[in-house]
Scaffold this active site. Structure first.
Site, PDB file in Angstrom:
ATOM      1  CG  HIS A  86     -11.395  -2.137   6.537  1.00 33.72           C
ATOM      2  ND1 HIS A  86     -10.913  -2.267   7.815  1.00 33.72           N
ATOM      3  CD2 HIS A  86     -10.488  -2.728   5.720  1.00 33.72           C
ATOM      4  CE1 HIS A  86      -9.748  -2.900   7.770  1.00 33.72           C
ATOM      5  NE2 HIS A  86      -9.467  -3.185   6.523  1.00 33.72           N
ATOM      6  CE  LYS A 122      -4.543   0.814   4.382  1.00 30.41           C
ATOM      7  NZ  LYS A 122      -4.393  -0.611   4.590  1.00 30.41           N
ATOM      8  CG  HIS A 163      -7.213   2.129   0.571  1.00 26.18           C
ATOM      9  ND1 HIS A 163      -6.059   1.401   0.444  1.00 26.18           N
ATOM     10  CD2 HIS A 163      -7.963   1.480   1.504  1.00 26.18           C
ATOM     11  CE1 HIS A 163      -6.104   0.351   1.251  1.00 26.18           C
ATOM     12  NE2 HIS A 163      -7.264   0.380   1.906  1.00 26.18           N
ATOM     13  CG  ASP A 169     -11.846   3.786   6.222  1.00 29.03           C
ATOM     14  OD1 ASP A 169     -10.842   4.285   5.676  1.00 29.03           O
ATOM     15  OD2 ASP A 169     -11.841   2.653   6.734  1.00 29.03           O
ATOM     16  CB  SER A 200      -9.627  -1.647   1.182  1.00 31.73           C
ATOM     17  OG  SER A 200     -10.648  -2.472   1.665  1.00 31.73           O
ATOM     18  CD  GLU A 212     -13.668   1.032   2.964  1.00 31.78           C
ATOM     19  OE1 GLU A 212     -12.802   0.952   2.078  1.00 31.78           O
ATOM     20  OE2 GLU A 212     -14.013   0.076   3.679  1.00 31.78           O
ATOM     21  CG  ASN A 248      -1.947  -1.071   1.201  1.00 30.12           C
ATOM     22  OD1 ASN A 248      -2.555  -1.319   0.167  1.00 30.12           O
ATOM     23  ND2 ASN A 248      -2.140  -1.750   2.314  1.00 30.12           N
TER      24      ASN A 248
HETATM   25  C1  LIG Z   1     -10.261   0.868   4.400  1.00 29.70           C
HETATM   26  C2  LIG Z   1      -9.429   0.566   5.590  1.00 29.70           C
HETATM   27  N1  LIG Z   1      -9.792   1.041   6.797  1.00 29.70           N
HETATM   28  C3  LIG Z   1      -9.088   0.778   7.900  1.00 29.70           C
HETATM   29  C4  LIG Z   1      -7.951   0.014   7.858  1.00 29.70           C
HETATM   30  C5  LIG Z   1      -7.216  -0.298   9.123  1.00 29.70           C
HETATM   31  O1  LIG Z   1      -6.093   0.525   9.222  1.00 29.70           O
HETATM   32  P1  LIG Z   1      -4.744   0.034   9.951  1.00 29.70           P
HETATM   33  O2  LIG Z   1      -4.082  -0.921   9.029  1.00 29.70           O
HETATM   34  O3  LIG Z   1      -3.978   1.292  10.148  1.00 29.70           O
HETATM   35  O4  LIG Z   1      -5.149  -0.599  11.232  1.00 29.70           O
HETATM   36  C6  LIG Z   1      -7.502  -0.482   6.634  1.00 29.70           C
HETATM   37  C7  LIG Z   1      -6.243  -1.243   6.534  1.00 29.70           C
HETATM   38  O5  LIG Z   1      -6.131  -2.385   6.335  1.00 29.70           O
HETATM   39  C8  LIG Z   1      -8.263  -0.222   5.471  1.00 29.70           C
HETATM   40  O6  LIG Z   1      -7.919  -0.726   4.281  1.00 29.70           O
END
Ligand SMILES: Cc1ncc(COP(=O)(O)O)c(C=O)c1O
Length: 385
Positions: free
Chosen positions: A132, A237, A205, A202, A177, A173, A46
């Site tokens: 997610h 990321k 990405h 969120d 992801s 999001e 990422n």
């Molecule tokens: C869309 C999304 N939200 C949250 C997370 C969680 O973040 P972190 O990896 O910093 O715990 C991720 C990571 O895998 C993600 O892809």
């Protein structure tokens, strides 16, 4: 649970091709990684902007670690809020156009705090179907439950507003992801406003990758982060680091600071590390060429794939999924690519829906045209196109 039960469960996972393994890998510069003494072209990370492996930045970050130290010594509410946390928070506010932020040790923790903190007892959470796991896990604990609407489908969200009596909160999001696509934010903001539903986004990405100076999905669609009730993103990321944050108006952040168990009962991020993240943000904002190069790579890869007859999902982001279907086939193809020097991990259920195992190709500004050509050629060979 008994050991025998666990063994049986593990064996079933292996038989179903769903067993997860951790491999020792070392990310290298120029979109490569090292595993078992062999260098691979890395299409699974990422590190969208190449900041995790930037030598000059690394030297500055090492100096920051020396100056500020590794240990925050406590929760932010006790002794864990240092000048480095304050400086990082200020940088985020300036960058993203928000009043205040709250830092967390991971994006996962930030999402738990987001959902548990900002969905009140009487609220019904309406969440995109592909949200997610970190949001879903928090949502399953909500007293009033939650409903999922069809992915990026605003008519489905509208129906959900009508079918379920309010009050509502909406979560989605910025860049998904596993599919790499984005919701139409202006329409979504308007729909939420009409229904008086706070909107939580969120943007793990999108941050750093799109928008003015990399300010994320809202900015890339001509909007402002301040139009959300709360923005979540992480440092793991495009910023090439680790940790997460929530960003919002001063009242929302103050409320979360008082109530979030993930914030109060957890050791704060390392101060030296926070300064390192701030340096990464500075580089990310200033170095537009990284985003330009990434966009060029995305365009080139999609063109090459199309010409070669590889059918990709309609994603314009750095995440370019190639649906394979069955988990075992995805694993086999991933292994065949590995034998050809390409690191492309298969993503399987439950991370993605059943029957939609895929190769989640991630592109970076660190990739060269030759890397992209090599990927396309090898995909054609293993897919027998
Ligand atoms: C869309 C999304 N939200 C949250 C997370 C969680 O973040 P972190 O990896 O910093 O715990 C991720 C990571 O895998 C993600 O892809």
């Amino acid at each position: 649970m008994q050991i025998a039960q666990m063994e049986q469960w593990l064996n079933e996972r292996k038989t179903a091709g769903l067993y997860r393994q951790t491999q020792v890998v070392q990310p290298l510069a120029q979109g490569k990684l090292l595993a078992s003494g062999k260098v691979y072209r890395n299409f699974s990370g990422n590190d969208y902007l190449g900041l995790a492996s930037d030598e000059a930045l690394r030297v500055e970050q090492a100096q920051a670690l020396l100056a500020y130290g590794t240990g925050s010594t406590g929760s932010p509410a006790v002794t864990g809020y240092h000048p480095a946390h304050q400086r990082l928070s200020q940088e985020l506010c300036d960058w993203l156009g928000v009043d205040a932020v709250l830092l967390f040790s991971s994006g996962f923790a930030a999402n738990q705090a987001l959902i548990s903190g900002l969905v009140a007892k009487a609220d019904l959470l309406l969440m995109d179907k592909l949200a997610h796991a970190s949001m879903i896990d928090a949502a399953t604990q909500l007293p009033n439950g939650f409903k999922r609407f069809l992915h990026n489908d605003l008519l489905a969200l509208e129906r959900a507003f009508c079918q379920n009596t309010g009050p509502h909160v909406v979560a989605t999001e910025g860049v998904f992801s596993m599919d790499g696509d984005s919701p139409p934010m202006a329409e979504l903001v308007a729909l939420c406003q009409q229904n008086q539903a706070p909107l939580l986004l969120d943007d793990a990405h999108g941050l750093g990758v799109v928008g003015h100076e990399g300010a994320g999905t809202m900015s890339s669609q001509g909007l402002e982060n301040a139009q959300l009730q709360c923005l979540m993103a992480n440092f793991g990321k495009a910023l090439g680091a680790q940790g997460g944050f929530l960003a919002a108006d001063a009242v929302t952040i103050d409320y979360l600071r008082q109530t979030s168990r993930h914030y109060i009962y957890s050791t704060a991020l390392s101060p030296g590390y926070c300064e390192g993240i701030r340096l990464a943000i500075k580089a990310c904002r200033a170095q537009q060429w990284r985003r330009d190069k990434l966009q060029d790579n995305i365009g080139s890869f999609r063109n090459m794939a199309q010409q070669a007859g590889i059918s990709l999902m309609p994603s314009l982001s750095a995440i370019q999924p190639l649906i394979i279907g069955e988990s075992e086939r995805a694993m086999t193809i991933s292994q065949q690519l590995k034998e050809r020097g390409i690191w492309l991990t298969a993503i399987r259920p439950p991370t993605v829906p059943k029957g939609q195992a895929r190769l989640r190709i991630t592109l970076s500004s660190s990739h060269s045209q030759e890397d992209l050509q090599c990927l396309v050629q090898n995909l054609c060979q293993v897919l027998a196109i």
